[in-house]
Design a protein around this motif. Structure first.
Motif, PDB file in Angstrom:
ATOM      1  N   ILE A 103     -14.238 -10.388   6.297  1.00 19.25           N
ATOM      2  CA  ILE A 103     -12.821 -10.603   5.980  1.00 19.25           C
ATOM      3  C   ILE A 103     -12.604 -10.286   4.497  1.00 19.25           C
ATOM      4  N   LYS A 104     -11.726  -9.343   4.248  1.00 15.92           N
ATOM      5  CA  LYS A 104     -11.520  -8.797   2.915  1.00 15.92           C
ATOM      6  C   LYS A 104     -10.466  -9.570   2.129  1.00 15.92           C
ATOM      7  N   GLU A 121      -7.123 -10.178   4.457  1.00 14.42           N
ATOM      8  CA  GLU A 121      -6.704  -9.254   5.515  1.00 14.42           C
ATOM      9  C   GLU A 121      -7.493  -9.554   6.779  1.00 14.42           C
ATOM     10  N   VAL A 122      -6.786  -9.793   7.882  1.00 15.55           N
ATOM     11  CA  VAL A 122      -7.428 -10.135   9.153  1.00 15.55           C
ATOM     12  C   VAL A 122      -6.861  -9.245  10.260  1.00 15.55           C
ATOM     13  N   LYS A 123      -7.504  -9.260  11.420  1.00 15.73           N
ATOM     14  CA  LYS A 123      -7.041  -8.443  12.544  1.00 15.73           C
ATOM     15  C   LYS A 123      -5.818  -9.037  13.214  1.00 15.73           C
ATOM     16  N   ASN A 124      -5.790 -10.366  13.307  1.00 19.01           N
ATOM     17  CA  ASN A 124      -4.664 -11.021  13.968  1.00 19.01           C
ATOM     18  C   ASN A 124      -4.433 -12.381  13.311  1.00 19.01           C
ATOM     19  N   THR A 125      -3.369 -12.466  12.548  1.00 18.40           N
ATOM     20  CA  THR A 125      -3.081 -13.680  11.777  1.00 18.40           C
ATOM     21  C   THR A 125      -2.954 -14.907  12.670  1.00 18.40           C
ATOM     22  N   ASP A 135      -4.106 -15.508  15.617  1.00 15.36           N
ATOM     23  CA  ASP A 135      -5.381 -15.865  16.235  1.00 15.36           C
ATOM     24  C   ASP A 135      -6.270 -16.622  15.258  1.00 15.36           C
ATOM     25  N   VAL A 136      -6.333 -16.139  14.025  1.00 15.98           N
ATOM     26  CA  VAL A 136      -7.173 -16.781  13.000  1.00 15.98           C
ATOM     27  C   VAL A 136      -6.658 -18.175  12.678  1.00 15.98           C
ATOM     28  N   GLU A 179       1.448  -9.991  10.225  1.00 14.44           N
ATOM     29  CA  GLU A 179       0.510  -9.997  11.356  1.00 14.44           C
ATOM     30  C   GLU A 179      -0.951  -9.837  10.942  1.00 14.44           C
ATOM     31  N   ASN A 180      -1.179  -9.364   9.715  1.00 12.75           N
ATOM     32  CA  ASN A 180      -2.556  -9.082   9.304  1.00 12.75           C
ATOM     33  C   ASN A 180      -2.947  -9.681   7.957  1.00 12.75           C
ATOM     34  N   HIS A 181      -2.080 -10.540   7.383  1.00 12.82           N
ATOM     35  CA  HIS A 181      -2.391 -11.072   6.053  1.00 12.82           C
ATOM     36  C   HIS A 181      -2.064 -12.564   5.979  1.00 12.82           C
TER      37      HIS A 181
END
Length: 413
Positions: A351-352, A365-369, A371-372, A389-391
């Motif tokens: 995870i960046k 930055e994630v694949k699915n906010t 979900d996380v 959706e990604n941050h």
């Protein structure tokens, strides 16, 4: 009241028709509590009510570790802050309109102003504002006054807290000041009454601050200034005092601060408490500047701000007094260390972190906010603020622990 003429039924229907309502009740349908019937049961005695409420309270899930930020942070508050602030001498609806009375209240405000000035590196601070949003807006209007109304545009960073943006839009629209939003500063800013930036910005990035060819307003995080250099290149520094011993309280009430260079002192909105000597040569405190329309002619007022949030400013003053310079810095160091530890551990699981330089808050930055954040919530962790959706915006404070950080990582592996 002799000139008051009530609306006729015909006039009421005309007014309602203009806003597509059939009755007065239609105006309040957006407030469900006024129309819903609650199944609260029969009346209970005081003892029975206490037991009932405690039983209901146990159903609340309250044991969460918090990584929320975005302007409101979970900070350690020494117990005696609230104990002193809630004493009857301070916990009052009174606000110091008169210049000479209530020496205790005035002294507290004076000490508050002094502390804010020292932390921000500014010459002077006023007796607090409503919140950071209104402080931002007031700073722009203050800059407009300093330009004597000749510059009707303000340059404001896109990376400002979204809530502050909305307040700025409302204030400046009403005063005829145009807002120009920017990602990168132009080569020259002379045509603008001010430039307003947030540092660290809403996404956690620490930016270099340079002197500009117009008034520079910096929105500062007071916690960050426990270890960062104060923004002395700025002309006006504003922000929220919530990190100084004020509970999160679902986002308020809090208080804003405003500090500036001495040259702009008489354009400060609200009040300013000063210290002098009385007729007996004893120290006395007084409202030296009070450019509010309640005190002076309306056309000469700098603002119509009515409250200086003195009880919350008192709490902030107590907090800083109890921690001292060493303790205040220590909370900042702990917060920063934990943030960088979390960022590094997130990197090990792919995870960046998008920030180059940050204090206690950063964007990942994630694949699915959703979900996380859902996974984290199931593990009793408030994982951050959804940006899109990604941050996610993540923050740590001295209230977090290495154990909580490990739990954060394990929950989203």
């Amino acid at each position: 009241m002799k000139n008051f003429i009530a609306h006729t039924d015909k006039r009421r229907q005309e007014l309602l028709g203009e806003i597509s309502c059939n009755s007065i009740d239609d105006l309040f349908k957006q407030i469900p509590v006024l129309f819903n019937k609650f199944n609260i049961g029969d009346a209970l005695s005081e003892l029975e009510t206490q037991k009932k409420v405690k039983t209901l309270a146990k159903r609340n899930a309250t044991e969460f570790s918090s990584f929320l930020g975005g302007g409101v942070y979970n900070k350690f508050i020494p117990a005696c802050v609230n104990y002193i602030a809630q004493r009857f001498e301070f916990l009052t609806a009174y606000t110091p309109y008169q210049p000479e009375i209530s020496q205790g209240t005035l002294q507290i405000i004076y000490e508050y102003q002094t502390m804010i000035s020292k932390i921000t590196g500014m010459d002077i601070a006023n007796a607090s504002m409503y919140d950071a949003g209104s402080a931002c807006a007031e700073a722009i209007l203050m800059s407009h006054r300093i330009s004597r109304g000749k510059k009707n545009k303000a340059l404001v960073s896109e990376r400002l807290n979204p809530e502050y943006k909305e307040v700025i839009k409302t204030y400046c629209w009403a005063q005829g000041v145009d807002i120009v939003w920017f990602d990168e500063l132009p080569a020259t800013c002379e045509e603008y009454c001010c430039v307003l930036i947030q540092n660290p910005d809403y996404y956690g990035e620490i930016n270099e601050i340079k002197k500009l060819d117009t008034i520079l307003v910096v929105v500062a995080n007071l916690s960050a200034l426990s270890i960062l250099e104060p923004p002395t290149e700025a002309d006006i520094v504003v922000g929220d005092i919530q990190p100084l011993g004020i509970s999160m309280s679902f986002g308020g009430p809090h208080a804003g601060f405003m500090a500036c260079k001495e040259a702009y002192m008489r354009q400060l909105p609200g009040r300013l408490v000063g210290r002098t000597l009385d007729a007996d040569g004893e120290i006395a405190y007084t409202l030296t500047i009070q450019t509010r329309e309640q005190h002076i002619k309306r056309e000469k007022a700098t603002s119509n701000i009515c409250s200086n949030q003195s009880l919350i400013a008192l709490s902030a003053t107590l907090y800083l007094s109890l921690l001292g310079e060493k303790g205040f810095r220590q909370t900042g160091v702990i917060s920063a260390k934990l943030a960088h530890l979390l960022s590094n551990k997130l990197a090990t699981i792919g995870i960046k972190t998008l920030n180059k330089n940050f204090f206690n808050e950063f964007t990942i930055e994630v694949k699915n906010t959703d979900d996380v954040l859902s996974k984290l919530k199931k593990a009793s962790i408030l994982g951050g603020i959804k940006l899109d959706e990604n941050h996610i915006l993540v923050a740590t404070t001295e209230m977090n622990t290495e154990e909580e950080i490990n739990e954060y990582i394990n929950a989203i592996k």
